[in-house]
Design a protein around this motif. Sequence first.
Motif, PDB file in Angstrom:
ATOM      1  N   PRO A   5      11.550 -13.328   0.185  1.00 53.02           N
ATOM      2  CA  PRO A   5      10.379 -13.978   0.781  1.00 53.02           C
ATOM      3  C   PRO A   5       9.909 -15.162  -0.051  1.00 53.02           C
ATOM      4  CG  PRO A   5       9.751 -11.929  -0.277  1.00 53.02           C
ATOM      5  CD  PRO A   5      11.250 -11.966  -0.269  1.00 53.02           C
ATOM      6  N   PHE A   6      10.278 -15.170  -1.329  1.00 49.54           N
ATOM      7  CA  PHE A   6       9.864 -16.257  -2.210  1.00 49.54           C
ATOM      8  C   PHE A   6      10.586 -17.565  -1.884  1.00 49.54           C
ATOM      9  CE2 PHE A   6       9.221 -12.290  -4.564  1.00 49.54           C
ATOM     10  CZ  PHE A   6       7.872 -12.396  -4.842  1.00 49.54           C
ATOM     11  N   ASP A   7      11.640 -17.485  -1.070  1.00 44.93           N
ATOM     12  CA  ASP A   7      12.366 -18.687  -0.647  1.00 44.93           C
ATOM     13  C   ASP A   7      11.787 -19.297   0.625  1.00 44.93           C
ATOM     14  OD1 ASP A   7      14.104 -18.407  -2.781  1.00 44.93           O
ATOM     15  OD2 ASP A   7      15.543 -17.206  -1.636  1.00 44.93           O
ATOM     16  N   ASN A   8      10.846 -18.599   1.230  1.00 48.93           N
ATOM     17  CA  ASN A   8      10.221 -19.083   2.460  1.00 48.93           C
ATOM     18  C   ASN A   8       9.047 -19.991   2.083  1.00 48.93           C
ATOM     19  OD1 ASN A   8       8.428 -19.226   4.790  1.00 48.93           O
ATOM     20  ND2 ASN A   8       9.663 -17.589   5.694  1.00 48.93           N
ATOM     21  N   GLN A   9       9.252 -21.303   2.215  1.00 49.66           N
ATOM     22  CA  GLN A   9       8.247 -22.260   1.747  1.00 49.66           C
ATOM     23  C   GLN A   9       6.923 -22.134   2.490  1.00 49.66           C
ATOM     24  OE1 GLN A   9       9.993 -26.183   1.868  1.00 49.66           O
ATOM     25  NE2 GLN A   9      11.484 -25.726   0.263  1.00 49.66           N
ATOM     26  N   MET A  45       1.940 -12.361   9.328  1.00 50.21           N
ATOM     27  CA  MET A  45       2.231 -13.370   8.310  1.00 50.21           C
ATOM     28  C   MET A  45       1.146 -13.396   7.232  1.00 50.21           C
ATOM     29  SD  MET A  45       3.570 -17.255   8.798  1.00 50.21           S
ATOM     30  CE  MET A  45       4.311 -18.127   7.402  1.00 50.21           C
ATOM     31  N   THR A  46      -0.079 -13.160   7.631  1.00 51.41           N
ATOM     32  CA  THR A  46      -1.164 -13.117   6.643  1.00 51.41           C
ATOM     33  C   THR A  46      -0.968 -11.943   5.696  1.00 51.41           C
ATOM     34  OG1 THR A  46      -2.714 -14.147   8.191  1.00 51.41           O
ATOM     35  CG2 THR A  46      -3.657 -12.953   6.323  1.00 51.41           C
ATOM     36  N   ARG A  47      -0.544 -10.800   6.233  1.00 52.82           N
ATOM     37  CA  ARG A  47      -0.285  -9.641   5.375  1.00 52.82           C
ATOM     38  C   ARG A  47       0.891  -9.910   4.437  1.00 52.82           C
ATOM     39  NH1 ARG A  47       1.490  -5.248   7.839  1.00 52.82           N
ATOM     40  NH2 ARG A  47       1.683  -6.150   9.913  1.00 52.82           N
ATOM     41  N   GLU A  48       1.914 -10.584   4.951  1.00 49.19           N
ATOM     42  CA  GLU A  48       3.047 -10.938   4.096  1.00 49.19           C
ATOM     43  C   GLU A  48       2.595 -11.835   2.948  1.00 49.19           C
ATOM     44  OE1 GLU A  48       6.636 -10.856   7.455  1.00 49.19           O
ATOM     45  OE2 GLU A  48       5.695 -12.747   6.871  1.00 49.19           O
ATOM     46  N   ALA A  49       1.831 -12.852   3.279  1.00 38.59           N
ATOM     47  CA  ALA A  49       1.350 -13.783   2.253  1.00 38.59           C
ATOM     48  C   ALA A  49       0.430 -13.077   1.263  1.00 38.59           C
ATOM     49  CB  ALA A  49       0.621 -14.949   2.914  1.00 38.59           C
ATOM     50  N   ILE A  90      -3.415   5.440  -0.052  1.00 33.01           N
ATOM     51  CA  ILE A  90      -2.119   5.472   0.631  1.00 33.01           C
ATOM     52  C   ILE A  90      -2.218   4.794   1.993  1.00 33.01           C
ATOM     53  CG2 ILE A  90      -0.393   7.000   1.673  1.00 33.01           C
ATOM     54  CD1 ILE A  90      -0.929   8.938  -0.641  1.00 33.01           C
ATOM     55  N   GLU A  91      -3.328   4.997   2.687  1.00 36.80           N
ATOM     56  CA  GLU A  91      -3.526   4.310   3.964  1.00 36.80           C
ATOM     57  C   GLU A  91      -3.581   2.800   3.761  1.00 36.80           C
ATOM     58  OE1 GLU A  91      -3.421   5.592   7.065  1.00 36.80           O
ATOM     59  OE2 GLU A  91      -2.747   7.337   5.918  1.00 36.80           O
ATOM     60  N   ALA A  92      -4.207   2.371   2.666  1.00 30.22           N
ATOM     61  CA  ALA A  92      -4.264   0.939   2.362  1.00 30.22           C
ATOM     62  C   ALA A  92      -2.868   0.392   2.082  1.00 30.22           C
ATOM     63  CB  ALA A  92      -5.181   0.696   1.162  1.00 30.22           C
ATOM     64  N   LEU A  93      -2.070   1.152   1.342  1.00 30.81           N
ATOM     65  CA  LEU A  93      -0.701   0.723   1.046  1.00 30.81           C
ATOM     66  C   LEU A  93       0.123   0.642   2.328  1.00 30.81           C
ATOM     67  CD1 LEU A  93       0.057   2.807  -2.184  1.00 30.81           C
ATOM     68  CD2 LEU A  93      -0.690   0.427  -2.024  1.00 30.81           C
ATOM     69  N   LYS A  94      -0.039   1.619   3.195  1.00 26.38           N
ATOM     70  CA  LYS A  94       0.691   1.608   4.471  1.00 26.38           C
ATOM     71  C   LYS A  94       0.295   0.397   5.310  1.00 26.38           C
ATOM     72  CE  LYS A  94       1.425   6.607   4.940  1.00 26.38           C
ATOM     73  NZ  LYS A  94       1.070   7.825   5.722  1.00 26.38           N
ATOM     74  N   ALA A  95      -0.984   0.053   5.271  1.00 25.06           N
ATOM     75  CA  ALA A  95      -1.456  -1.103   6.036  1.00 25.06           C
ATOM     76  C   ALA A  95      -0.850  -2.398   5.511  1.00 25.06           C
ATOM     77  CB  ALA A  95      -2.985  -1.175   5.982  1.00 25.06           C
ATOM     78  N   LEU A  96      -0.553  -2.431   4.222  1.00 23.29           N
ATOM     79  CA  LEU A  96       0.024  -3.629   3.608  1.00 23.29           C
ATOM     80  C   LEU A  96       1.523  -3.764   3.867  1.00 23.29           C
ATOM     81  CD1 LEU A  96      -1.772  -3.611   0.138  1.00 23.29           C
ATOM     82  CD2 LEU A  96      -1.911  -5.438   1.837  1.00 23.29           C
ATOM     83  N   GLU A  97       2.193  -2.686   4.227  1.00 25.22           N
ATOM     84  CA  GLU A  97       3.644  -2.713   4.409  1.00 25.22           C
ATOM     85  C   GLU A  97       4.040  -3.677   5.527  1.00 25.22           C
ATOM     86  OE1 GLU A  97       4.830   1.325   5.041  1.00 25.22           O
ATOM     87  OE2 GLU A  97       4.110   1.980   3.078  1.00 25.22           O
ATOM     88  N   VAL A  98       5.130  -4.400   5.299  1.00 22.47           N
ATOM     89  CA  VAL A  98       5.632  -5.383   6.261  1.00 22.47           C
ATOM     90  C   VAL A  98       7.134  -5.184   6.446  1.00 22.47           C
ATOM     91  CG1 VAL A  98       3.853  -7.105   5.767  1.00 22.47           C
ATOM     92  CG2 VAL A  98       5.950  -7.078   4.401  1.00 22.47           C
ATOM     93  N   ASP A  99       7.680  -5.763   7.508  1.00 19.57           N
ATOM     94  CA  ASP A  99       9.108  -5.600   7.797  1.00 19.57           C
ATOM     95  C   ASP A  99       9.985  -6.575   7.020  1.00 19.57           C
ATOM     96  OD1 ASP A  99       8.582  -3.575   9.617  1.00 19.57           O
ATOM     97  OD2 ASP A  99       8.398  -4.959  11.311  1.00 19.57           O
ATOM     98  N   ARG A 100       9.449  -7.736   6.672  1.00 17.90           N
ATOM     99  CA  ARG A 100      10.272  -8.779   6.061  1.00 17.90           C
ATOM    100  C   ARG A 100      10.774  -8.393   4.665  1.00 17.90           C
ATOM    101  NH1 ARG A 100      10.062 -14.692   6.803  1.00 17.90           N
ATOM    102  NH2 ARG A 100       8.108 -14.414   7.948  1.00 17.90           N
ATOM    103  N   PHE A 101       9.975  -7.643   3.915  1.00 17.36           N
ATOM    104  CA  PHE A 101      10.375  -7.231   2.571  1.00 17.36           C
ATOM    105  C   PHE A 101       9.658  -5.933   2.212  1.00 17.36           C
ATOM    106  CE2 PHE A 101       6.862 -10.228   2.291  1.00 17.36           C
ATOM    107  CZ  PHE A 101       5.946  -9.589   1.464  1.00 17.36           C
ATOM    108  N   ASN A 102      10.169  -5.283   1.189  1.00 17.27           N
ATOM    109  CA  ASN A 102       9.613  -4.014   0.726  1.00 17.27           C
ATOM    110  C   ASN A 102       8.579  -4.296  -0.360  1.00 17.27           C
ATOM    111  OD1 ASN A 102       9.084  -1.468  -0.366  1.00 17.27           O
ATOM    112  ND2 ASN A 102      11.210  -0.785  -0.226  1.00 17.27           N
TER     113      ASN A 102
END
Length: 244
Positions: A5-9, A45-49, A90-102
């Motif tokens: 994900p760090f390569d996605n400008q 995308m906001t969660r990913e960022a 744990i619920e907060a961590l689950k909410a942060l999880e995304v598909d693009r990266f672990n």
Amino acid sequence: MIGSPFDNQKLMALAQSDKILSLRNELPDLPISEVANKVMKLDTMTREALNLAKNPHGNFLVHSLIHNFLYFSVNIHDTYTTPDGEGGLIEALKALEVDRFNIYDLSKSFIPNTLFAATYYFANTKMSEHDVGRLIVTHVASKVSDIDQMDTQDIKKVAPNDIVANVGHATPLMRAVYAGDLQLTRILIEHGANPDFKNENGLDCHRIAHDNQNTYPEFYREFLAMTLVNRQQDNAAVKKVRRL
């Protein structure tokens, strides 16, 4: 992790924006129950960022949330640290999880992933004595890609009593064994951590436990029993496969 994900400008530009950095620094200070609610309202995308944004100390959000929770558990003992509070994290961590990266594979400084961070905090603060943190480590252990990934600390810069100074670089399980933490050791082994894994000095968990048996005699006995059972189960599984 598929690609970096760090390569996605575009994503990294968003992660470094004032909006995301402000949100990233705000969340760890909120009551834990509010973190999940706030994150779940964000678009993908906001969660990913948000996951890729660091605070001034270089910590990713997932590391800060876990560190703060365990720190407060030991030093404050407020309602934040009840079992419900741990479930809230744990619920907060689950909410942060995304598909693009672990998110659990994100590394910081010498800490290779979130499991190592959780184990590091857990072992160093003797969390087993406070009966909190078990659910967090269990959750992260079930999510991280490499449960046996070692740290990358500079041996010349570690504290004299740290495992790295005395044993060498370590996996999360090695750190748990070195601390004589039976609860943490059991969780990690149950999730696939390998007690036979050797570091650069040729040391594994069996040797570490053996060398510390005078300090943690009860742990050593339990560790021997635990690993014996696991080996018997592994041997039985191999024999079953051969018969098939």
